[in-house]
Design an enzyme around this catalytic site. Sequence first.
Site, PDB file in Angstrom:
ATOM      1  N   ASP A  15       0.813  -1.214   0.000  1.00 30.51           N
ATOM      2  CA  ASP A  15       0.000   0.000   0.000  1.00 30.51           C
ATOM      3  C   ASP A  15       0.847   1.264   0.000  1.00 30.51           C
ATOM      4  O   ASP A  15       0.671   2.144  -0.857  1.00 30.51           O
ATOM      5  CB  ASP A  15      -0.929   0.013   1.221  1.00 30.51           C
ATOM      6  N   ARG A  95       0.315   5.604  17.332  1.00 28.37           N
ATOM      7  CA  ARG A  95       0.016   6.543  16.248  1.00 28.37           C
ATOM      8  C   ARG A  95       0.330   7.995  16.570  1.00 28.37           C
ATOM      9  O   ARG A  95       0.861   8.710  15.716  1.00 28.37           O
ATOM     10  CB  ARG A  95      -1.447   6.408  15.812  1.00 28.37           C
ATOM     11  N   ASP A 124      -6.986   4.597  12.495  1.00 25.62           N
ATOM     12  CA  ASP A 124      -5.676   5.232  12.379  1.00 25.62           C
ATOM     13  C   ASP A 124      -5.729   6.572  11.661  1.00 25.62           C
ATOM     14  O   ASP A 124      -4.977   7.492  11.989  1.00 25.62           O
ATOM     15  CB  ASP A 124      -4.692   4.295  11.671  1.00 25.62           C
ATOM     16  N   SER A 180      -4.042  -9.118   8.194  1.00 23.41           N
ATOM     17  CA  SER A 180      -3.053  -8.047   8.243  1.00 23.41           C
ATOM     18  C   SER A 180      -2.448  -8.003   9.635  1.00 23.41           C
ATOM     19  O   SER A 180      -3.066  -8.406  10.616  1.00 23.41           O
ATOM     20  CB  SER A 180      -3.694  -6.705   7.889  1.00 23.41           C
TER      21      SER A 180
END
Length: 411
Positions: A15, A95, A124, A180
Amino acid sequence: MSKEKIVLAYSGGLDTSVILAWLKEKYDAEIIAFTADIGQKDELDGLEEKALKTGASKVYIDDLREEFARDFIYPMFQSGALYEGQYLLGTSIARPLIAKRMVEIARMEGATAIAHGATGKGNDQVRFELTAAALAPEVKVIAPWRIEEFREQFPGRAEMIAYAEAHGIPVKASAAKPYSMDRNLLHISFESGMLEDPWFDASAATNRDMYVLSVSPEEAPDEAEYLELEFEQGNCTALNGSRMSPLEVMERLNELGGKHGIGRVDMVENRFVGMKSRGVYETPGGTILFSAHRMMESLTMDREVMHLRDSLISRYSALVYNGFWFSPERQALQALVTESQKNVTGTVRVKLYKGNVIAAGVKSPVSLYNPDIATMEADPSKAYDQSDATGFIHLNALRLKVLAGVEHNAK
């Protein structure tokens, strides 16, 4: 004129590799790739070379592990944060640190924008962008997955692989794992793919290859292992007598917890954007630290201070989960948490055994536990007169008796 500069949060996966090339092409911009080392281990291998080959003009790979442990994990654990009773917030707490460093680099490099590869369905995107808003409101945020042109060009993985091949992007085009994974110093999270079915048993023996940090409890050693954790003002500063930095504590606890199958969580949680999602987490070191910290508090925290702090755990956890780490309300709560921890000092002994963290002793030079008062035998201190409890009970029972009388008369 010099080109616009964009700082991209870059992982090296399909990605963000495609996003790097796409951003460069669409905006005719210089792309500065940024990767935060927050404990991904070998996932960082070869990232700089890959980013440069993909078209980045510059690459930052910054070791933020100690800052992560000291300034993010430790303050959060002092609060007792636990989202929806299970999740130790491993992804959530990482994050704001990543976004903080991104905007710092953007300012250093004179970049006008930052970009990320978070999808429009996840948490996120919110965490990255709320942090940017709090710390650098003048910096623009680009979220390709929320741009219709990008989604139309890449409706699936096959289109991204084809784009990578056409642009010479060095990304492996082999079949993806059926889930994932996101890793850092505090945990590893697994989601999507086969895990989207909440009936799917991720703990089954046939699925054990998915896990990275821990063995299954069934495969953990048959002999328990004792561990002593020393705390100073709510922070773990030593293990088994050896003084360690926050980073060293987390790394060692991960090893021990993983060895004994500790810290696996499988839950369906409520995302901030409104949907439920299923996540599987490995948090071996964090689970030990969380349990030991609570044991230390039980001995050293005043009752009303503890109950007040505990009443705010849900609020604090939601602020972290939802991306409000740098909000004034989280900072205000943190001030209360810090004050509550000033006497959380001493040593906790735990026993690690087949997925469990078992209390095995606690002591402190500032203990609030007085065995002379708490004893069921004769009280040598004379600090507690049992007859005083009669009046105490009468006063607390008064309103209940009045209410009972009113309800009786109403019948």
